[in-house]
Design a protein around this motif. Sequence first.
Motif, short mmCIF file in Angstrom:
data_model
loop_
_atom_site.label_atom_id
_atom_site.label_comp_id
_atom_site.label_asym_id
_atom_site.label_seq_id
_atom_site.Cartn_x
_atom_site.Cartn_y
_atom_site.Cartn_z
N ALA A 162 24.74 9.55 -14.22
CA ALA A 162 26.18 9.74 -14.08
C ALA A 162 26.85 9.38 -15.41
N PRO A 163 28.02 9.96 -15.69
CA PRO A 163 28.73 9.65 -16.94
C PRO A 163 28.94 8.15 -17.12
N GLY A 164 28.73 7.68 -18.33
CA GLY A 164 28.91 6.27 -18.64
C GLY A 164 27.69 5.42 -18.43
N LEU A 165 26.57 6.04 -17.99
CA LEU A 165 25.35 5.28 -17.72
C LEU A 165 24.21 5.79 -18.60
N ARG A 166 23.18 4.97 -18.70
CA ARG A 166 21.96 5.38 -19.38
C ARG A 166 20.77 4.93 -18.56
N VAL A 167 19.62 5.61 -18.73
CA VAL A 167 18.41 5.27 -18.00
C VAL A 167 17.24 5.19 -18.97
N ALA A 168 16.37 4.22 -18.75
CA ALA A 168 15.16 4.07 -19.54
C ALA A 168 14.10 3.43 -18.65
N ALA A 169 12.85 3.56 -19.07
CA ALA A 169 11.75 2.99 -18.30
C ALA A 169 11.68 1.48 -18.52
N PHE A 170 11.78 0.73 -17.43
CA PHE A 170 11.55 -0.71 -17.48
C PHE A 170 10.05 -0.99 -17.52
N ALA A 171 9.28 -0.17 -16.80
CA ALA A 171 7.81 -0.25 -16.80
C ALA A 171 7.27 1.11 -16.37
N ALA A 172 6.15 1.52 -16.97
CA ALA A 172 5.54 2.81 -16.67
C ALA A 172 4.04 2.63 -16.37
N ASP A 173 3.40 3.75 -16.04
CA ASP A 173 1.95 3.77 -15.78
C ASP A 173 1.56 2.84 -14.64
N LEU A 174 2.41 2.79 -13.62
CA LEU A 174 2.08 2.06 -12.40
C LEU A 174 1.33 2.99 -11.45
N ASP A 175 0.92 2.48 -10.29
CA ASP A 175 0.15 3.27 -9.32
C ASP A 175 0.94 3.37 -8.02
N HIS A 176 1.80 4.40 -7.95
CA HIS A 176 2.61 4.66 -6.77
C HIS A 176 3.49 3.46 -6.42
N PRO A 177 4.38 3.07 -7.33
CA PRO A 177 5.28 1.94 -7.05
C PRO A 177 6.29 2.30 -5.97
N ARG A 178 6.42 1.44 -4.98
CA ARG A 178 7.26 1.75 -3.82
C ARG A 178 8.46 0.82 -3.68
N TRP A 179 8.26 -0.48 -3.88
CA TRP A 179 9.33 -1.43 -3.52
C TRP A 179 9.46 -2.47 -4.62
N ILE A 180 10.67 -3.03 -4.72
CA ILE A 180 10.98 -3.97 -5.79
C ILE A 180 11.59 -5.24 -5.21
N GLU A 181 11.20 -6.37 -5.75
CA GLU A 181 11.83 -7.66 -5.43
C GLU A 181 12.05 -8.42 -6.74
N VAL A 182 13.27 -8.85 -6.99
CA VAL A 182 13.58 -9.62 -8.20
C VAL A 182 13.65 -11.10 -7.83
N LEU A 183 12.84 -11.91 -8.48
CA LEU A 183 12.78 -13.34 -8.19
C LEU A 183 13.90 -14.08 -8.92
N PRO A 184 14.23 -15.30 -8.48
CA PRO A 184 15.32 -16.05 -9.11
C PRO A 184 15.14 -16.29 -10.61
N ASN A 185 13.90 -16.37 -11.09
CA ASN A 185 13.66 -16.60 -12.52
C ASN A 185 13.69 -15.31 -13.33
N GLY A 186 13.97 -14.17 -12.68
CA GLY A 186 14.05 -12.90 -13.37
C GLY A 186 12.79 -12.06 -13.33
N ASP A 187 11.68 -12.61 -12.84
CA ASP A 187 10.48 -11.80 -12.69
C ASP A 187 10.72 -10.68 -11.68
#
Length: 429
Positions: free
Chosen positions: A63-88
């Motif tokens: 969308a206008p005003g945004l940019r996208v880039a790969a945070f991580a690539a070459d994964l194996d069918h990544p489905r779900w994300i959880e961000v831990l309190p320390n940023g991991d």
Amino acid sequence: MEFLARATGVVGGAVARLRRIGTPARQAIGANPQIPQARPQGIMTLKMPVAQGWTDGRLPICAPGLRVAAFAADLDHPRWIEVLPNGDVLVAESKERPAPPRTLMDRAAQATMRRVKAIGDSANRVTLLRDADGDGVAEIRTVFVQDQNQPFGMALIGDRFFLGNTDGIVAFRYEAGATSLAGQGQGLIGFKPHGHWTRSLIASPDGARLYAGVGSLTNIADQGMEAEEGRAAIWELDIATGKARIFASGLRNAVGMAWEPVRGTLWTVVNERDGLGDETPPDYLTQVRDGGFYGWPYSYWGKVVDDRVAQDPALVARAITPDYALGGHTASLGLCWMPAGTLPGFGDGMVIGQHGSWNRARLSGYKLIFVPFADGAPSGPPRDILTGFLSDDERIAYGRPVGVAIGPDRRSLLMADDVGDVIWRVSGA
């Protein structure tokens, strides 16, 4: 198997082209959607773009005003994300391992799904990604948990890490900053596998309870209601006592869940049934009421009866109408609350990863969207955040959105793409 997939593609393509005649011009979207009358399909519309991935520098369209880039690539069918309190950032890498097919339609569907990389061997692990230098790209990658059974949902409560495998929830001890966990985990509750296999998790704001989405085995209880016992529901687990109960039911496949902070209510996105038309019924976003029944398999969008199913009038009478339609067969899976200011130009609302349709003459979904909220409820039409996951002729999928989460910096979004095998990061341009 490859021959069956190709034959299914030819037949499915012909059926889809025929069914384009008279298809709805508008999607069923919003609090008061226009839902066309059901048109039962003798032969299911089965239309799946070939999974290609991202090549030649192609990226999703922002969308206008945004940019996208790969945070991580070459994964194996990544489905779900959880961000831990320390940023991991934790990523569940898993894939459907289907039950033995019972019918020719099952065989055709599985052959097609294999061809588009939707089913097959599962990595069965959770990977940890760490962006230690804060540049928006993860430079550290370790295996956090492995040898699981189609892992999906994740939640951290205190020093316990909970993981939703397809056959139940397990818990591990966690120390802040740990890059891996030991052992197989303690089993807390078992679920029936197969069918809609994902098991999303979310903790209550006070950390006392854990909620799990458990989808149905079949489309409309095709193998009887006994086979669906304990399914098509959101479960609640009391952390202190270990007691579990069904919190809400009649939800064919409730996947992503999120807390809306103004009223403190739990919301979910639900994938509705197939075989009634391109926009009938729509997938939906709804608040989840304790003890609420949402219609499946007897009715949809409240009390609209599905006459393919042997009826239970008492349950239909108490079926709750969802809050917000998302369009037919969008396969809305990922869900997170996005506070105002996270992305420039966006206020408070829900972000939804739409994996994309197969039971449509014209494909839908295949994008990341935003639904604005005000006073604890949806307040307007959806807005696109990321598009461009499909080729113009709908034959190729470069990627398919799944799980979404607010980035560790609180000024970005992370989105799992299980065809591109990428975690995308969306931020201000």
